[in-house]
Design a protein around this motif. Structure first.
Motif, short mmCIF file in Angstrom:
data_model
loop_
_atom_site.label_atom_id
_atom_site.label_comp_id
_atom_site.label_asym_id
_atom_site.label_seq_id
_atom_site.Cartn_x
_atom_site.Cartn_y
_atom_site.Cartn_z
N ASN A 152 -20.52 6.90 -13.27
CA ASN A 152 -19.98 7.79 -12.26
C ASN A 152 -19.73 7.04 -10.95
N TYR A 153 -20.70 6.23 -10.58
CA TYR A 153 -20.59 5.47 -9.33
C TYR A 153 -19.31 4.61 -9.35
N LEU A 154 -19.08 3.93 -10.46
CA LEU A 154 -17.95 2.99 -10.53
C LEU A 154 -16.60 3.69 -10.71
N ILE A 155 -16.59 4.83 -11.41
CA ILE A 155 -15.29 5.52 -11.54
C ILE A 155 -14.89 6.12 -10.18
N GLY A 171 -29.73 20.85 -29.60
CA GLY A 171 -28.64 20.44 -30.48
C GLY A 171 -27.55 21.49 -30.62
N PHE A 172 -27.79 22.71 -30.15
CA PHE A 172 -26.84 23.80 -30.39
C PHE A 172 -25.84 24.04 -29.25
N SER A 173 -26.06 23.41 -28.10
CA SER A 173 -25.10 23.62 -27.02
C SER A 173 -24.74 22.30 -26.36
N GLY A 174 -23.71 22.36 -25.54
CA GLY A 174 -23.25 21.13 -24.91
C GLY A 174 -22.33 21.40 -23.76
N THR A 175 -21.94 20.33 -23.07
CA THR A 175 -21.00 20.47 -21.96
C THR A 175 -20.00 19.32 -21.97
N VAL A 176 -18.86 19.61 -21.40
CA VAL A 176 -17.88 18.56 -21.13
C VAL A 176 -17.59 18.62 -19.63
N ILE A 177 -17.85 17.53 -18.95
CA ILE A 177 -17.59 17.46 -17.51
C ILE A 177 -16.44 16.49 -17.29
N THR A 178 -15.40 16.96 -16.60
CA THR A 178 -14.26 16.08 -16.30
C THR A 178 -14.26 15.81 -14.80
N VAL A 179 -14.19 14.55 -14.47
CA VAL A 179 -14.21 14.16 -13.06
C VAL A 179 -12.88 13.52 -12.68
N ILE A 180 -12.21 14.15 -11.74
CA ILE A 180 -11.03 13.53 -11.11
C ILE A 180 -11.53 13.13 -9.73
N PRO A 181 -11.72 11.85 -9.49
CA PRO A 181 -12.39 11.41 -8.27
C PRO A 181 -11.84 12.02 -6.99
N CYS A 182 -12.76 12.53 -6.19
CA CYS A 182 -12.48 13.13 -4.87
C CYS A 182 -11.76 14.48 -4.97
N PRO A 185 -15.86 17.99 -8.74
CA PRO A 185 -17.22 17.46 -8.57
C PRO A 185 -17.42 16.24 -9.47
N CYS A 186 -18.18 15.26 -8.98
CA CYS A 186 -18.49 14.11 -9.82
C CYS A 186 -19.82 14.40 -10.53
N TYR A 187 -20.24 13.49 -11.37
CA TYR A 187 -21.47 13.72 -12.13
C TYR A 187 -22.67 13.92 -11.20
N GLU A 188 -22.70 13.15 -10.13
CA GLU A 188 -23.81 13.23 -9.17
C GLU A 188 -23.83 14.59 -8.47
N CYS A 189 -22.65 15.21 -8.31
CA CYS A 189 -22.59 16.54 -7.68
C CYS A 189 -23.39 17.56 -8.50
N TYR A 190 -23.35 17.41 -9.82
CA TYR A 190 -24.04 18.37 -10.69
C TYR A 190 -25.54 18.09 -10.77
N TYR A 191 -25.87 16.81 -10.90
CA TYR A 191 -27.26 16.48 -11.23
C TYR A 191 -28.05 15.83 -10.11
N GLY A 192 -27.37 15.46 -9.02
CA GLY A 192 -28.04 14.65 -8.01
C GLY A 192 -28.84 15.40 -6.99
N SER A 193 -28.96 16.70 -7.13
CA SER A 193 -29.68 17.44 -6.11
C SER A 193 -30.31 18.68 -6.71
N GLU A 194 -31.39 19.09 -6.08
CA GLU A 194 -32.04 20.33 -6.51
C GLU A 194 -31.15 21.54 -6.21
N THR A 195 -30.26 21.34 -5.23
CA THR A 195 -29.40 22.47 -4.83
C THR A 195 -28.00 22.35 -5.43
N SER A 196 -27.87 21.50 -6.45
CA SER A 196 -26.54 21.25 -6.99
C SER A 196 -26.01 22.45 -7.77
#
Lengths: 272, 175
Positions: A152-155, A171-182, A185-196
């Motif tokens: 994520n950092y490098l893209i 194993g029964f569920s999943g997600t697809v996250i697509t990031v168009i930079p800027c 939301p990037c991957y860090e937007c979702y997981y990088g904070s308790e308030t994400s």
């Protein structure tokens, strides 16, 4: 670049393309454009194998595949590997299979698949930035947060689109996250904070998670769908797609998500 | 943290050791508070060198205190000169005291994220923060305690590795 609608154009393309791409042209896929594109697939496990195979069969021109692991017996419940592959690096084995698939007989050089494979851990890997900087799109098909954040950092730094696939602990569920930079939301937007932005907890560090080929196939297919749409410029891109196969079958899309204002990666690479 | 604080730190450490810790969390929080990092800087930042210096200081300091017993197998932490995301440490086998050079890989978002992995260069030892193979994965043991504010460092992470290696060698039987 959009899907081919014109019948005459389709006919012309059918004449010059190898037979393996004929049904794609009927669907309007501009294979002659896709062969000019390149993708980096990080992770050659249950998701990466499918993403790579679909891209290869659809006509991508160049693939780079990286994976840190070797094939083990416990991988056999997912698609891609079998007993003769045990002990060999996943990326290398997958590369060989894809070469056999695309570069058969006397197929025209222009439609052969160029492929580079690496048996490597991407964290701290010098070559990762070089690869990300030169491809058109990146797919993360890994099983851990650290690798996802690394990519994520490098893209974000090189402004390359990313499509991430993940399946749940159960194993029964999943997600697809697509990031168009800027833009999204990037991957860090979702997981990088308790308030994400709250999404289902699809991953827990360091568990030997369940994995089901059914869920993985759907996640990987949607992941590749989003990637092809970005590469070829048709259809809609969703920042987040959720999949659940437990009890009822549910596939839901989330639109209009904005980058998190206090995301450290956005602050670093997206001015304003 | 400078050498002058060492005497004070050791006094504190000795004092704390007399207290009976009821839980692992309590004990770990003591260690964190005793040896927490001040430079919350990432390998991609310009002043990363400050953190590198602090990593090595805290590791060495840690080995000198009574808590050094928690890191019996690791010695001589040093940073790579070529790659900000790489450290080296020696792993000392308990049986023959032979030393193995190991590489520690850090993510770009370290120390907010924990180190990625430790691998012996001869391939005989591999531990990952996260991996689908449970025999090589720290897993929940780390996730519960890692400080997301970045005040923990490699020395702290190696404690998890020590605990993990102990459990792998002598697994607990649950009746």
């Amino acid at each position: 670049m959009v899907l081919i609608r014109d019948r005459k154009k389709k006919k012309e393309l059918l004449k010059k393309l190898p037979l393996m791409f004929s049904r794609l042209v009927v669907a309007g896929i501009p294979v002659d454009k896709l062969v000019e594109k390149s993708a980096l697939i990080i992770g050659a496990g249950g998701l990466g194998v499918i993403v790579a195979e679909i891209l290869a069969r659809t006509g991508i021109g160049k693939l780079y595949i990286v994976d840190r692991d070797v094939v083990r017996e416990e991988n056999f419940n997912r698609l891609g590997f079998s007993s003769e592959d045990v002990g060999r690096p996943k990326a290398i084995v997958l590369g060989e299979k894809l070469r056999r698939l695309r570069n058969y007989g006397d197929i025209d050089e222009r439609y052969r698949l160029e492929i580079e494979t690496y048996h490597a851990d991407i964290v701290g890997w010098d070559k990762l930035e070089e690869l990300i900087s030169k491809v058109d799109i990146v797919f993360t098909c890994v099983d851990n947060v650290i690798a996802r954040n690394e990519v994520n950092y490098l893209i974000m730094k090189h402004k390359k689109p990313l499509v991430d696939g993940a399946t749940s602990v159960s194993g029964f569920s999943g997600t697809v996250i697509t990031v168009i930079p800027c833009e999204t939301p990037c991957y860090e937007c979702y997981y990088g904070s308790e308030t994400s932005i709250q999404i289902d907890r699809v991953e827990r560090i360091g568990q030997c998670d369940a994995s089901l080929a059914t869920t993985m196939s759907i996640v990987a297919a949607l992941q590749t769908d989003q990637g092809l749409k970005i590469l070829l410029g048709y259809g809609k891109i969703y920042p987040l797609i959720k999949i659940s196969l437990l009890d009822e079958i549910k596939i839901s899309t989330v639109e209009n998500l904005k980058p998190r204002e206090d995301c450290s990666v956005h602050r670093r690479f997206c001015n304003g | 943290m400078d050498e002058e604080s060492l005497a004070e730190l050791e006094f504190l450490a000795n004092w704390l050791s007399k207290l009976k810790k009821r839980t692992g969390e309590e004990a770990f929080s003591t260690i964190l508070n005793l040896l927490k990092f001040e430079n919350i800087v990432q390998p991609v930042d310009q002043d990363w060198f400050k953190r590198v210096t602090e990593e090595i200081k805290i590791f060495n300091l840690f080995k000198k205190t009574i808590y050094g017993d928690l890191l019996p197998h690791f010695e001589n932490l040093r940073a790579s000169k070529d790659n900000n995301q790489v450290f080296y440490v020696d792993f000392i086998e308990s049986s023959d005291k032979k030393s193995k050079k190991c590489i520690i890989l850090l993510p770009k978002l370290y120390p907010i994220l924990p180190p990625n992995s430790l691998r012996a260069l001869d391939g005989s030892l591999e531990v990952f923060t996260s991996h689908t193979d449970p025999t090589r994965c720290l897993g929940e043991i780390l996730k519960r305690y890692w400080d997301k504010a970045g005040r923990m460092g490699i020395a702290h992470w190696l404690i998890f590795v020590e605990v993990f290696l102990g459990l792998v060698k002598k697994p607990l039987k649950i009746a």
